[in-house]
Design an enzyme around this catalytic site. Structure first.
Site, PDB file in Angstrom:
ATOM      1  N   ARG A  31      -8.910  19.155   6.080  1.00 13.43           N
ATOM      2  CA  ARG A  31      -8.502  17.945   6.289  1.00 13.43           C
ATOM      3  C   ARG A  31      -8.979  17.045   7.694  1.00 13.43           C
ATOM      4  O   ARG A  31      -9.479  15.874   7.554  1.00 13.43           O
ATOM      5  CB  ARG A  31      -7.050  17.991   6.774  1.00 13.43           C
ATOM      6  CG  ARG A  31      -6.167  16.898   7.036  1.00 13.43           C
ATOM      7  CD  ARG A  31      -4.571  17.059   7.517  1.00 13.43           C
ATOM      8  NE  ARG A  31      -4.103  17.613   6.134  1.00 13.43           N
ATOM      9  CZ  ARG A  31      -2.730  18.073   6.155  1.00 13.43           C
ATOM     10  NH1 ARG A  31      -2.052  17.694   7.149  1.00 13.43           N
ATOM     11  NH2 ARG A  31      -2.335  18.475   5.135  1.00 13.43           N
ATOM     12  N   HIS A  77      -5.629  14.198  -4.268  1.00 16.34           N
ATOM     13  CA  HIS A  77      -5.347  14.305  -2.588  1.00 16.34           C
ATOM     14  C   HIS A  77      -3.790  13.976  -2.654  1.00 16.34           C
ATOM     15  O   HIS A  77      -3.245  12.968  -2.411  1.00 16.34           O
ATOM     16  CB  HIS A  77      -5.915  13.028  -1.772  1.00 16.34           C
ATOM     17  CG  HIS A  77      -5.945  13.394  -0.580  1.00 16.34           C
ATOM     18  ND1 HIS A  77      -6.545  14.214   0.253  1.00 16.34           N
ATOM     19  CD2 HIS A  77      -5.231  12.664   0.534  1.00 16.34           C
ATOM     20  CE1 HIS A  77      -6.427  14.311   1.435  1.00 16.34           C
ATOM     21  NE2 HIS A  77      -5.219  13.450   1.906  1.00 16.34           N
ATOM     22  N   TYR A 121      -1.051  -5.698  -2.065  1.00 18.45           N
ATOM     23  CA  TYR A 121      -1.718  -7.317  -1.839  1.00 18.45           C
ATOM     24  C   TYR A 121      -3.160  -6.973  -1.575  1.00 18.45           C
ATOM     25  O   TYR A 121      -3.762  -8.231  -1.824  1.00 18.45           O
ATOM     26  CB  TYR A 121      -1.182  -7.731  -0.534  1.00 18.45           C
ATOM     27  CG  TYR A 121       0.376  -7.901  -0.437  1.00 18.45           C
ATOM     28  CD1 TYR A 121       1.005  -8.825  -1.530  1.00 18.45           C
ATOM     29  CD2 TYR A 121       1.302  -7.268   0.442  1.00 18.45           C
ATOM     30  CE1 TYR A 121       2.457  -9.026  -1.462  1.00 18.45           C
ATOM     31  CE2 TYR A 121       2.783  -7.346   0.499  1.00 18.45           C
ATOM     32  CZ  TYR A 121       3.072  -8.275  -0.619  1.00 18.45           C
ATOM     33  OH  TYR A 121       4.612  -8.500  -0.468  1.00 18.45           O
TER      34      TYR A 121
END
Length: 835
Positions: A31, A77, A121
């Protein structure tokens, strides 16, 4: 407890240790820390790989960010969608990444800290440079591993043609450790990598000749180099970053600070708000207005100062109290073979080269295998065409394709793969043109196979491939540095950057200073009207002209009796016609004080020199003081007291002497006194001095000269209406200090009062400047020697009630001005007048 179950007793301490180690290693490896090979953390690698699998390349249409995030979440993921989206957004922000890997369309946030729009968006696709990181992924260049549910495979590392860990940096907080790596310039990193390949024994110091320092996407200035050196050599260091600023002047005459670049990772809006809060809380004085005028063309933050504020002082306070100056702590920790390690610059390059070497080997082997497979098939097809009738007969005579395949293998000694290709061959391949194509393809493949085998057999060729690909990357994506490097005083000798040339220092009546190359000033004959000099503000005029050289240390003495130090090269440069900079922005002097005298010295560290030379000071009220130069050998930023000035008086002149000079002091009413320097006892720096000349209450001193060579030096005096004359030193008889003196010029209404006294030789030129800003330069040798009490000759023609502001003796120049507006014959010689 149900039947069949049993309780196993364990040591809870050991269990917690094991569980915590497993957790911490998971965070470290899976990570928080980047891999030294491709410079990516797992989430970034998965985002790029997911976009690659979706086909969202730089030459294709954008895809919705939500579609990309879904692809990465669902396949590789299994964490929160915000973690994936935020990672992708950061890779698209050109103020966060030195070389962005994702091209965004829509609102991807701003340097003001604005959040990006929701992923439904926005749209995104890979940038061209990211495709270089993914190039050759399909050629078995890297190892793959199962994804989280074992249904798919994902790469453990990307091939990465670009050393992305160095060019883009990385940051992450793991368990018990953290990484914070700075971005660098791609061109510099490529050059350093190639240098390492050419010489594996190269030192970090030698690599630093290629990689100057980190290069941040927001530009700015790296202030000081020691932190950079520590980071490159040890893997840890603190880099001081400053905003890039300029000081301009408003139409109303106020100074304003313009900020065009800010330190990396600084929120611009929060920084401006912090400055405004400090202004309101009176913690920073001198600012009247701050506004953000940034637009699409670039950043521009305007800070307008109050009328009497000193720009340098305000700027230093901003550096101290705001993020206009910040530090970037470098901690180069990355995963090497799955383990976290602290790495210096050479090690980072070394492990990248090792990774690329492995990629090149695996890619070359893959391409060789593919080429050999195809060549094997082509050999079979060409052999079949040589035995075409027999091949056709076998195929026509076989009941099934398998029977035909087996017959071809048994009878004509084709391999099974060749036989299958022959059976699948189209009839058009039987034409002569198709045969020629097959033959050409086969020949090209054999050349490729030979080249690939040569690469696999020769490590030098393998390294050459790496170098060629790096050079290609540099040509495509290399750019100039964005971040400047400014070394501080302890780290370099600034004199190495400036030629020791003669310059003219000019100071205007309102306190504007500049340095100009002496060559910009031309020589005119006596009587010329002069050429246009400095452009000054209304009611301002050039008051002082001094000549020195670039490496000298300037000592500035103000009318309040303060002394300041400044290297000549630190004085702002300007053209002859420019106004210069306010001296308050160059020296930390009080707003109501101004420079009246100067001197230049070179050897403040030479004990013998500073103990055997003196500074002689003179005030308008006729006070004189001598102090050993050693008292001025320890420069201070805020200056020191040079003489105690009484009310109504002010410092006028300062001279550097050897202890035995002849001193002449002249007054406005035309009187002058001469005495030897030894008549004055040297006193401490803060003393008030003693009387040098007795004058009337309406009279005042206009100047002081210290003559060292009595045979070569003459005394020149100039009046305010342009008259002047040169006299021998012996014309002035030696008297005791404190007397009234003798006449030095016959003062009349025509000549005006005396304004200057100078010590000159025939090897000097005289530079005169009047209050309207016109300058004239004439040779001293053109002025004949006359008696002490004469009126003198006309040196400059004045117009419209103009008068002389200042004169200076400068080195002789051979550069003659062809544009003389008035003849040198207009010289009026006034007969001697007896005293």
């Amino acid at each position: 407890m149900t039947q069949g179950e049993k309780i196993i007793k364990i040591n809870i301490e050991e269990e917690m240790k094991t569980a915590y180690i497993d957790y911490s290693m998971s965070v470290i490896v899976a990570r928080a820390l980047p891999d030294v090979r491709d410079g990516l953390k797992p989430v970034h690698r998965r985002v790029l790989y997911g976009m690659n699998e979706l086909g969202v390349f730089s030459n294709r249409a954008y895809k919705k960010s939500a579609r990309i995030v879904g692809e990465v979440l669902g396949k590789y993921h299994p964490h929160g969608d915000s973690s994936v989206y935020e990672a992708m957004v950061r890779m698209a922000q050109d103020w966060a990444m030195r070389y962005p890997l994702v091209e965004g369309q829509g609102n991807f946030g701003s340097i003001d800290g604005d959040s990006p729009a929701a992923m439904r968006y926005t749209e995104a696709r890979l940038k061209k440079i990211a495709e270089e990181a993914l190039a050759d992924l399909e050629k078995n260049t890297v190892s793959f591993k199962p994804n989280f549910d074992d249904t798919l495979e994902e790469p453990t590392v990307l091939p990465a043609k670009i050393p992305m860990l160095l060019v883009n940096g990385a940051s992450g907080i793991a368990v018990g450790m953290a990484t914070n790596m700075a971005p660098h310039n791609l061109s510099e990193i490529v050059d350093a990598t190639i240098a390492y390949i050419d010489n594996n024994e190269i030192t970090v110091e030698e690599l630093m000749a290629f990689v100057k320092a980190p290069d941040f996407p927001t530009g700015g200035i790296i202030y000081g180099y020691q932190g950079v050196r520590d980071a490159f050599e040890k893997g840890r260091g603190k880099v001081i970053l400053r905003s890039k600023t300029e000081i301009e002047v408003t139409d109303s005459g106020r100074d304003k600070i313009i900020i065009t670049e800010i330190p990396y990772m600084v929120n611009k809006a929060e920084m401006i708000k912090k400055i405004a809060d400090l202004i309101n809380e009176k913690k920073i004085e001198g600012i009247s207005y701050i506004n953000d005028e940034s637009d699409r063309t670039g950043m521009r933050i305007v800070i307008i100062l109050k009328k009497d504020a000193v720009a340098n002082v305000v700027l230093n306070n901003l550096y101290k109290h705001t993020q206009l100056q910040s530090s970037f702590p470098i901690n180069n920790i990355a995963l090497v073979d799955g383990r976290p390690r602290l790495l210096n610059l050479k090690q980072l390059i070394k492990y990248f080269v090792r990774h690329r070497h492995e990629v090149i080997l695996r890619r070359t082997q893959f391409e060789l295998d593919q080429a050999e497979k195809r060549a094997h098939i082509l050999e079979g097809l060409l052999k079949a065409l040589d035995h075409l009738d027999e091949v056709i007969s076998i195929i026509r005579g076989s009941k099934t394709p398998d029977e035909a395949l087996n017959t071809l293998v048994d009878k004509l000694q084709f391999s099974e793969i060749q036989a299958r290709a022959i059976i699948d061959m189209r009839l058009r391949s039987l034409t002569g043109l198709e045969r020629e194509k097959l033959q050409n393809e086969y020949n090209e493949l054999m050349e490729l196979i030979a080249r690939l085998r040569a690469i696999l057999a020769d490590p030098i060729l393998q390294m050459q491939v790496i170098k060629d690909e790096l050079a290609e990357v540099k040509d495509k994506y290399g750019d100039a540095r964005k971040t400047e490097i400014v070394l501080n005083a302890e780290e370099f000798n600034p004199e190495d950057f400036y030629a020791d040339e003669d310059v003219v220092i000019t100071i205007s009546h309102l306190g504007y200073v500049k340095r100009t190359p002496l060559t910009e000033y031309r020589t005119q004959s006596r009587g010329g009207v002069g050429s246009k000099g400095s452009t000054t503000r209304d009611a301002d005029f050039i008051e002082h002209i001094y000549v020195t050289s670039m490496h000298n240390m300037m000592l500035f003495f103000t009318e309040k009796g303060r002394c300041y130090w400044l290297k000549v090269y630190d004085i702002p440069e300007g053209t002859k016609a420019s106004k210069g900079r306010a001296i308050q922005n160059v020296l930390n002097i009080e707003p109501d004080d101004k420079v009246k005298a100067y001197m230049n010295v070179k050897r403040l560290t030479d004990k013998e020199y500073i103990e055997n030379n003196f500074i002689v000071l003179c005030t308008k009220k006729g006070i004189i003081k001598k102090t050993q130069l050693e008292a001025y050998s320890r420069p201070r930023a805020n200056g020191v007291n040079a003489i105690t000035i009484k009310d109504g008086d002010q410092l006028l002149e300062a001279c550097l002497t050897n202890g035995s000079n002849e001193i002449l002091i002249a007054s406005r009413e035309g009187k002058a006194i001469r005495f030897n320097e030894q008549k004055i006892r040297a006193i401490g720096r803060t003393g008030a001095g003693v009387k040098a000349i007795a004058m009337s209450d309406t009279d005042e001193v206009v100047g002081m000269i210290c003559v060292e060579n009595q045979e070569l030096e003459n005394v020149l005096v100039v009046s305010e209406h342009g008259y002047g004359k040169k006299s021998l030193l012996d014309e002035y008889r030696i008297t005791n200090r404190g007397g009234k003196g003798v006449r030095t010029m016959n003062i009349t209404d025509k000549t005006g009062e005396l304004i200057a006294i100078k010590s000159v030789t025939d090897q000097n030129d005289l530079m005169i400047i009047n209050k309207s800003g016109l300058t004239i330069r004439l040779a001293i040798c053109d002025i004949r020697v006359t008696g002490r009490a004469t009126q003198g000759v006309k040196l400059i023609n004045l117009r419209n009630n103009d008068s002389i502001a200042s004169v200076a003796s400068v080195p002789k120049s051979d550069d003659k001005d062809d544009e003389i507006e008035e003849s040198a014959s207009n010289i009026e010689i006034i007969t001697d007048v007896q005293e």
